[in-house]
Design an enzyme around this catalytic site. Structure first.
Site, PDB file in Angstrom:
ATOM      1  CG  ASN A 148     -13.439   0.386  -5.319  1.00  0.00           C
ATOM      2  OD1 ASN A 148     -13.425  -0.198  -3.785  1.00  0.00           O
ATOM      3  ND2 ASN A 148     -12.003   0.138  -5.439  1.00  0.00           N
ATOM      4  CG  ASP A 160     -11.804  -2.196  -2.252  1.00  0.00           C
ATOM      5  OD1 ASP A 160     -12.145  -2.750  -2.594  1.00  0.00           O
ATOM      6  OD2 ASP A 160     -10.281  -2.520  -3.194  1.00  0.00           O
ATOM      7  CG  HIS A 161     -11.205   2.764   1.189  1.00  0.00           C
ATOM      8  ND1 HIS A 161     -10.271   2.141   1.492  1.00  0.00           N
ATOM      9  CD2 HIS A 161     -11.222   2.923  -0.294  1.00  0.00           C
ATOM     10  CE1 HIS A 161      -9.267   2.357   0.554  1.00  0.00           C
ATOM     11  NE2 HIS A 161      -9.507   3.316  -0.186  1.00  0.00           N
ATOM     12  NE  ARG A 179     -13.613  -0.939  17.600  1.00  0.00           N
ATOM     13  CZ  ARG A 179     -13.054  -0.464  18.103  1.00  0.00           C
ATOM     14  NH1 ARG A 179     -11.521  -1.357  17.938  1.00  0.00           N
ATOM     15  NH2 ARG A 179     -12.383   0.619  18.390  1.00  0.00           N
ATOM     16  CG  HIS A 198      -8.140  -4.696  -5.359  1.00  0.00           C
ATOM     17  ND1 HIS A 198      -6.884  -3.862  -4.926  1.00  0.00           N
ATOM     18  CD2 HIS A 198      -7.474  -5.948  -4.759  1.00  0.00           C
ATOM     19  CE1 HIS A 198      -6.284  -4.223  -5.361  1.00  0.00           C
ATOM     20  NE2 HIS A 198      -6.080  -5.469  -5.310  1.00  0.00           N
ATOM     21  NE  ARG A 218      -4.059  -4.511  -1.258  1.00  0.00           N
ATOM     22  CZ  ARG A 218      -3.537  -3.689  -2.140  1.00  0.00           C
ATOM     23  NH1 ARG A 218      -3.776  -2.388  -2.398  1.00  0.00           N
ATOM     24  NH2 ARG A 218      -1.565  -3.658  -1.953  1.00  0.00           N
ATOM     25  NE  ARG A 239      -3.869  -3.911   2.162  1.00  0.00           N
ATOM     26  CZ  ARG A 239      -2.915  -2.681   1.708  1.00  0.00           C
ATOM     27  NH1 ARG A 239      -2.456  -1.343   1.707  1.00  0.00           N
ATOM     28  NH2 ARG A 239      -1.556  -3.455   1.050  1.00  0.00           N
ATOM     29  CG  HIS A 240      -9.462  -3.266   1.352  1.00  0.00           C
ATOM     30  ND1 HIS A 240      -9.895  -4.681   0.298  1.00  0.00           N
ATOM     31  CD2 HIS A 240      -8.628  -2.158   1.171  1.00  0.00           C
ATOM     32  CE1 HIS A 240      -8.865  -3.624  -0.569  1.00  0.00           C
ATOM     33  NE2 HIS A 240      -8.453  -2.837  -0.233  1.00  0.00           N
ATOM     34  CD  GLU A 283      -9.385  -3.326  -8.111  1.00  0.00           C
ATOM     35  OE1 GLU A 283      -8.589  -2.552  -7.330  1.00  0.00           O
ATOM     36  OE2 GLU A 283     -10.404  -2.375  -8.439  1.00  0.00           O
ATOM     37  CB  THR A 312      -4.467  -0.080  -7.452  1.00  0.00           C
ATOM     38  OG1 THR A 312      -4.804  -1.305  -6.213  1.00  0.00           O
ATOM     39  CG2 THR A 312      -3.487   0.008  -7.900  1.00  0.00           C
ATOM     40  CD  GLU A 337     -10.009   1.317 -13.934  1.00  0.00           C
ATOM     41  OE1 GLU A 337     -11.006  -0.267 -13.389  1.00  0.00           O
ATOM     42  OE2 GLU A 337     -10.257   2.114 -12.392  1.00  0.00           O
ATOM     43  CG  HIS A 374      -6.784   5.181  -8.455  1.00  0.00           C
ATOM     44  ND1 HIS A 374      -5.860   4.194  -7.380  1.00  0.00           N
ATOM     45  CD2 HIS A 374      -5.250   6.628  -7.733  1.00  0.00           C
ATOM     46  CE1 HIS A 374      -4.853   4.205  -6.792  1.00  0.00           C
ATOM     47  NE2 HIS A 374      -4.729   5.887  -6.889  1.00  0.00           N
ATOM     48  N   GLY A 375      -8.247   7.980  -7.625  1.00  0.00           N
ATOM     49  CA  GLY A 375      -8.678   9.426  -7.026  1.00  0.00           C
ATOM     50  C   GLY A 375      -9.641  10.289  -7.466  1.00  0.00           C
ATOM     51  N   GLY A 426     -13.973   5.266  -5.476  1.00  0.00           N
ATOM     52  CA  GLY A 426     -14.314   4.608  -4.780  1.00  0.00           C
ATOM     53  C   GLY A 426     -14.091   5.566  -3.457  1.00  0.00           C
ATOM     54  CG  HIS A 427     -10.569   8.054  -0.374  1.00  0.00           C
ATOM     55  ND1 HIS A 427      -9.812   7.316   0.692  1.00  0.00           N
ATOM     56  CD2 HIS A 427     -10.732   9.257  -0.048  1.00  0.00           C
ATOM     57  CE1 HIS A 427      -9.764   8.390   1.708  1.00  0.00           C
ATOM     58  NE2 HIS A 427     -10.177   9.335   1.387  1.00  0.00           N
TER      59      HIS A 427
HETATM   60  N1  PXP Z   1      -9.815   1.293 -10.445  1.00  0.00           N
HETATM   61  C1  PXP Z   1      -8.699   0.894  -9.646  1.00  0.00           C
HETATM   62  C2  PXP Z   1      -8.175   0.117 -10.728  1.00  0.00           C
HETATM   63  C3  PXP Z   1      -8.076   0.804  -8.274  1.00  0.00           C
HETATM   64  O1  PXP Z   1      -7.622  -0.258  -7.526  1.00  0.00           O
HETATM   65  C4  PXP Z   1      -8.751   1.394  -7.947  1.00  0.00           C
HETATM   66  C5  PXP Z   1      -8.872   2.203  -6.045  1.00  0.00           C
HETATM   67  O2  PXP Z   1      -7.786   1.963  -5.671  1.00  0.00           O
HETATM   68  C6  PXP Z   1     -10.189   3.111  -8.126  1.00  0.00           C
HETATM   69  C7  PXP Z   1     -10.194   2.632  -9.132  1.00  0.00           C
HETATM   70  C8  PXP Z   1     -10.719   3.667  -6.863  1.00  0.00           C
HETATM   71  O3  PXP Z   1      -9.566   4.822  -6.769  1.00  0.00           O
HETATM   72  P1  PXP Z   1     -10.348   5.614  -5.390  1.00  0.00           P
HETATM   73  O4  PXP Z   1     -10.907   5.079  -4.299  1.00  0.00           O
HETATM   74  O5  PXP Z   1      -9.128   6.761  -5.826  1.00  0.00           O
HETATM   75  O6  PXP Z   1     -11.201   6.205  -5.342  1.00  0.00           O
END
Ligand code: PXP
Length: 245
Positions: A7, A9-10, A18, A47, A49, A53-54, A74, A105, A155, A196-197, A218-219
């Protein structure tokens, strides 16, 4: 084989910090996606949104034109996002709940309370050859409701597992919930993804959960990439997934 979707996004979160409202700017999420692909990831997740935002519309358009691996798009179940999905035709759509005030999310989709609206979008997307997964908490009722929408995949939200990770009994409880949920979805013929996480520490425990086909992370990968680069960050995650012990 368990697949890794990165992912990105970040990377866009950092760029927007910036360059919000401007053309271009760094880092470029598409460049990051290319490096992740070279490092062996199996898919890219992004994603779009409602508040942009990203990831921006233009990022999605560029991703679609350059990606050599599946795009997992997403989105929230809104007319605008369903139209965007039908326009770009990604390999997959992951339908997520979206609240403006949340940082990321925060919970799974409440499928039962939106059964009709979700079923309609699932039918439309799958009818156009797009795989649909519903991002849901590991709960029997929600899985049955997800199945009744016609969606072929879920998921599983692993946020509660990630939060409970440092407490042994809570962690076991969450793993059991995820395993029961995964077994049920599999028995209903659904594909099971998770995310997620997840990070380099809690990933290996999660691999006890049966039937997982794809993890979306992602993160932790983006954060690790800041110090070691995307290529190594992705390779390390793939290595952990292949050799959890
Ligand atoms: N899967 C979904 C559906 C998400 O919305 C996200 C981001 O919130 C992730 C996976 C990845 O989560 P993370 O950035 O915590 O790894």
């Amino acid at each position: 084989m368990l697949k890794l979707g990165v992912n990105i996004d970040h990377t866009a979160t950092l760029r927007e910090a910036r360059y919000r409202g401007q053309e271009g700017g760094e880092p470029d999420p598409i460049e990051a996606a290319s490096i992740c692909i070279d490092a062996g990831c199996h898919g890219i997740t992004a994603h779009l949104r409602e508040d942009r935002r990203h990831i921006q519309d233009n990022d999605i358009d560029r991703l679609v034109s350059v990606l050599t691996v599946p795009l997992n798009f997403e989105i929230a179940n809104t007319p605008e996002m369903i139209a965007k999905a039908l326009e770009i035709k990604p390999t997959a759509v992951c339908m997520v709940p979206e609240k403006r005030e949340e940082v990321t999310t925060e919970g799974g989709l409440d499928v039962a309370s939106q059964l009709e609206a979700i079923s309609k979008s699932v039918t439309e997307l799958q009818g156009n050859g797009i795989e649909v997964s519903l991002f849901i908490d590991p709960d029997e009722e929600i899985i049955r409701a997800s199945h009744s929408t016609g969606a072929k995949a879920i998921e599983l939200h692993t946020g509660a597992y990630a939060e409970a990770f440092s407490q042994t009994s809570e962690r076991k409880k969450e793993l059991e919930r995820l395993s029961i949920a995964s077994n049920l979805a599999h028995s209903l013929g659904m594909k099971v993804n998770a995310g997620h996480g997840l990070n380099y520490t809690n990933l290996t425990g999660l691999l006890e959960v049966p039937w997982l086909e794809e993890l979306n992370i992602g993160h932790s990968i983006v954060a690790r990439a800041l110090t070691v680069g995307f290529e190594r960050a992705v390779r390390e995650m793939l290595e952990l997934m292949a050799n959890p012990d």
